[in-house]
Scaffold this active site. Structure first.
Site, PDB file in Angstrom:
ATOM      1  N   CYS A   1       1.039  -1.290   0.319  1.00 60.96           N
ATOM      2  CA  CYS A   1      -0.105  -0.043  -0.085  1.00 60.96           C
ATOM      3  C   CYS A   1       1.708   1.437  -0.035  1.00 60.96           C
ATOM      4  CB  CYS A   1      -0.691  -0.184   1.125  1.00 60.96           C
ATOM      5  SG  CYS A   1      -1.897  -1.252   1.423  1.00 60.96           S
ATOM      6  N   GLU A   2       1.934   1.024   0.602  1.00 62.52           N
ATOM      7  CA  GLU A   2       2.838   2.460   1.146  1.00 62.52           C
ATOM      8  C   GLU A   2       3.700   2.897  -0.484  1.00 62.52           C
ATOM      9  OE1 GLU A   2       3.546   5.284   3.305  1.00 62.52           O
ATOM     10  OE2 GLU A   2       1.951   4.294   4.433  1.00 62.52           O
ATOM     11  N   SER A   3       4.197   1.409  -1.276  1.00 58.12           N
ATOM     12  CA  SER A   3       5.171   1.836  -2.740  1.00 58.12           C
ATOM     13  C   SER A   3       5.001   1.324  -3.285  1.00 58.12           C
ATOM     14  CB  SER A   3       6.308   1.717  -1.273  1.00 58.12           C
ATOM     15  OG  SER A   3       7.442   0.242  -1.137  1.00 58.12           O
TER      16      SER A   3
END
Length: 247
Positions: free
Chosen positions: A118-120
């Site tokens: 989800c972040e990267s």
């Protein structure tokens, strides 16, 4: 006259040496050349023992890596990392780092995988609009604080692009937030918005409900999907084992 003075000085030096007096400093060899044979032998033995210890530690590290990678395979972490498209060697090291750091911080490794997705999306060099960096999008100031708390210096902020360093710090940060905020969902609010703003968001029901439906829900949904895949893989392995036994 000058030659006579030099001759007298040399004669005086000869006299002093003959009477065992030290006229000039004596240069003692430094290092192995000036050491007794038993000291030289002892140094050689110590060097050999040190080399043996380094080799043993390397073998231990390799064994630990193999054990962690086997665990990563069993948990489905290796499969999830394979989908990242990273080079094979990097995939292995990343899978090992995720399992090792997650279990060190009492987290489910698949939660760490979900957060990374989800972040990267597994981009080592991802940088957010506010400056968060790397796989787990760690802010430089947060990274420096966490590194110092763990007893080492982060150094340049670009070190956050090293995925092992990033996973080490990001996982420790997530675990700390869960401890402070009491639940995974609340910790994810803090991870995304920062602890200070998270407290204000969580203090008001309307804000809390709205925010929870965004980033935290996205990570939790990804985590549940990974857990479902893990359970299916475990069931398939169990079924295969049963078939093999019957056969």
């Amino acid at each position: 006259m000058r030659g006579w003075t030099v001759a007298v000085a040399m004669a005086a030096a000869v006299v002093l040496v003959g009477t065992n007096a030290v006229a000039f400093p004596v240069q003692v060899p430094v290092g192995a050349q000036g050491e007794a044979p038993d000291v030289v032998a002892l140094r050689a033995q110590l060097a050999e023992k040190e080399a043996q210890l380094k080799a043993a530690l390397a073998r231990l590290h390799q064994y630990e890596d193999e054990a962690d990678y086997l665990r990563a395979e069993q948990l489905g972490v290796a499969e999830a990392v394979r989908a990242s498209g990273l080079p094979e060697r990097q995939q292995r090291r990343l899978a090992v780092a995720i399992v090792r750091e997650a279990e060190r911080n009492n987290l489910d490794p698949l939660l760490v995988v979900a957060l990374i997705r989800c972040e990267s999306s597994f981009n080592n060099y991802a940088v957010s609009g506010v400056g968060a960096m790397g796989l787990m999008q760690v802010m430089p100031d947060t990274g420096r604080y966490l590194a110092e708390k763990s007893g080492y210096k982060l150094g340049r902020h670009t070190n956050l692009f090293d995925f092992e360093t990033n996973v080490n710090l990001g996982t420790a940060y997530l675990a700390d937030l869960i401890s402070r905020f009491g639940s995974v969902e609340s910790a994810l609010v803090a991870y995304n918005a920062g602890p200070g703003l998270a407290k204000r968001i969580l203090a008001k029901k309307a804000n809390r409900v709205k925010f929870m439906a965004g980033y935290p829900a996205k990570v939790v949904k990804e985590f549940r999907k990974l857990k479902a895949q893990q359970e299916r893989a475990i069931s398939l392995r169990a079924g295969q084992t049963t078939t093999d036994r019957k056969g």
